[in-house]
Design a protein around this motif. Structure first.
Motif, PDB file in Angstrom:
ATOM      1  N   GLY A 186      24.558  46.804  48.429  1.00 18.59           N
ATOM      2  CA  GLY A 186      25.557  45.800  48.077  1.00 18.59           C
ATOM      3  C   GLY A 186      24.981  44.400  48.062  1.00 18.59           C
ATOM      4  O   GLY A 186      25.268  43.606  47.152  1.00 18.59           O
ATOM      5  N   LEU A 187      24.157  44.080  49.050  1.00 18.53           N
ATOM      6  CA  LEU A 187      23.514  42.765  49.087  1.00 18.53           C
ATOM      7  C   LEU A 187      22.555  42.573  47.915  1.00 18.53           C
ATOM      8  O   LEU A 187      22.490  41.485  47.329  1.00 18.53           O
ATOM      9  CB  LEU A 187      22.775  42.572  50.411  1.00 18.53           C
ATOM     10  N   TYR A 208      21.133  55.291  45.774  1.00 15.33           N
ATOM     11  CA  TYR A 208      20.686  56.677  45.722  1.00 15.33           C
ATOM     12  C   TYR A 208      20.329  57.182  47.115  1.00 15.33           C
ATOM     13  O   TYR A 208      20.704  58.309  47.493  1.00 15.33           O
ATOM     14  CB  TYR A 208      19.481  56.799  44.783  1.00 15.33           C
ATOM     15  N   GLU A 209      19.614  56.369  47.875  1.00 14.08           N
ATOM     16  CA  GLU A 209      19.225  56.771  49.224  1.00 14.08           C
ATOM     17  C   GLU A 209      20.453  56.977  50.110  1.00 14.08           C
ATOM     18  O   GLU A 209      20.524  57.943  50.874  1.00 14.08           O
ATOM     19  CB  GLU A 209      18.311  55.722  49.846  1.00 14.08           C
ATOM     20  N   GLY A 210      21.423  56.084  50.002  1.00 16.30           N
ATOM     21  CA  GLY A 210      22.648  56.234  50.774  1.00 16.30           C
ATOM     22  C   GLY A 210      23.417  57.484  50.376  1.00 16.30           C
ATOM     23  O   GLY A 210      23.973  58.185  51.234  1.00 16.30           O
ATOM     24  N   TYR A 211      23.446  57.784  49.088  1.00 17.32           N
ATOM     25  CA  TYR A 211      24.133  58.985  48.622  1.00 17.32           C
ATOM     26  C   TYR A 211      23.462  60.248  49.156  1.00 17.32           C
ATOM     27  O   TYR A 211      24.138  61.185  49.579  1.00 17.32           O
ATOM     28  CB  TYR A 211      24.180  59.002  47.094  1.00 17.32           C
ATOM     29  N   THR A 212      22.135  60.296  49.129  1.00 13.71           N
ATOM     30  CA  THR A 212      21.438  61.475  49.635  1.00 13.71           C
ATOM     31  C   THR A 212      21.642  61.621  51.135  1.00 13.71           C
ATOM     32  O   THR A 212      21.760  62.751  51.635  1.00 13.71           O
ATOM     33  CB  THR A 212      19.939  61.435  49.306  1.00 13.71           C
ATOM     34  N   LYS A 213      21.665  60.507  51.866  1.00  5.93           N
ATOM     35  CA  LYS A 213      21.941  60.588  53.305  1.00  5.93           C
ATOM     36  C   LYS A 213      23.367  61.069  53.555  1.00  5.93           C
ATOM     37  O   LYS A 213      23.619  61.818  54.491  1.00  5.93           O
ATOM     38  CB  LYS A 213      21.737  59.229  53.970  1.00  5.93           C
ATOM     39  N   TRP A 214      24.297  60.630  52.727  1.00  5.09           N
ATOM     40  CA  TRP A 214      25.693  61.032  52.870  1.00  5.09           C
ATOM     41  C   TRP A 214      25.838  62.540  52.658  1.00  5.09           C
ATOM     42  O   TRP A 214      26.541  63.223  53.396  1.00  5.09           O
ATOM     43  CB  TRP A 214      26.542  60.284  51.862  1.00  5.09           C
ATOM     44  N   TRP A 272      25.371  54.023  56.069  1.00  5.59           N
ATOM     45  CA  TRP A 272      26.003  52.714  55.900  1.00  5.59           C
ATOM     46  C   TRP A 272      25.008  51.586  55.718  1.00  5.59           C
ATOM     47  O   TRP A 272      25.256  50.664  54.947  1.00  5.59           O
ATOM     48  CB  TRP A 272      26.941  52.424  57.067  1.00  5.59           C
ATOM     49  N   LEU A 273      23.891  51.652  56.402  1.00  2.55           N
ATOM     50  CA  LEU A 273      22.897  50.581  56.243  1.00  2.55           C
ATOM     51  C   LEU A 273      22.347  50.553  54.817  1.00  2.55           C
ATOM     52  O   LEU A 273      22.167  49.480  54.242  1.00  2.55           O
ATOM     53  CB  LEU A 273      21.761  50.750  57.252  1.00  2.55           C
ATOM     54  N   SER A 274      22.121  51.720  54.244  1.00  2.00           N
ATOM     55  CA  SER A 274      21.633  51.778  52.860  1.00  2.00           C
ATOM     56  C   SER A 274      22.668  51.211  51.901  1.00  2.00           C
ATOM     57  O   SER A 274      22.326  50.497  50.957  1.00  2.00           O
ATOM     58  CB  SER A 274      21.310  53.217  52.465  1.00  2.00           C
TER      59      SER A 274
END
Length: 64
Positions: free
Chosen positions: A41-42, A20-26, A34-36
């Motif tokens: 993934g990990l 979710y955090e990566g999507y909002t940053k995107w 990418w770090l999110s």
């Protein structure tokens, strides 16, 4: 030892949070997400990894 069965679900929760955090940053375009996505993934990998080994240990204990 019973709570160790449920700790793998903590990894799943963290994975969903970081997705979710990566999507909002995107979507905002202010930071690189990418770090999110890597952390998500990990975390999801660790969920399946811990679940697999928990089942393996459970089966081993049943055989003994």
């Amino acid at each position: 030892m019973n709570f160790l069965k449920y700790t793998s679900y903590l990894y799943l929760a963290f994975g969903i949070y970081f997705l979710y955090e990566g999507y909002t940053k995107w979507e905002s375009g202010t930071e690189t997400p990418w770090l999110s996505f890597i952390i998500a993934g990990l975390a999801i990998f660790m969920f399946f990894f811990r679940r697999k080994f928990a089942k393996k240990f459970e089966d081993r204990n049943k055989q003994s």
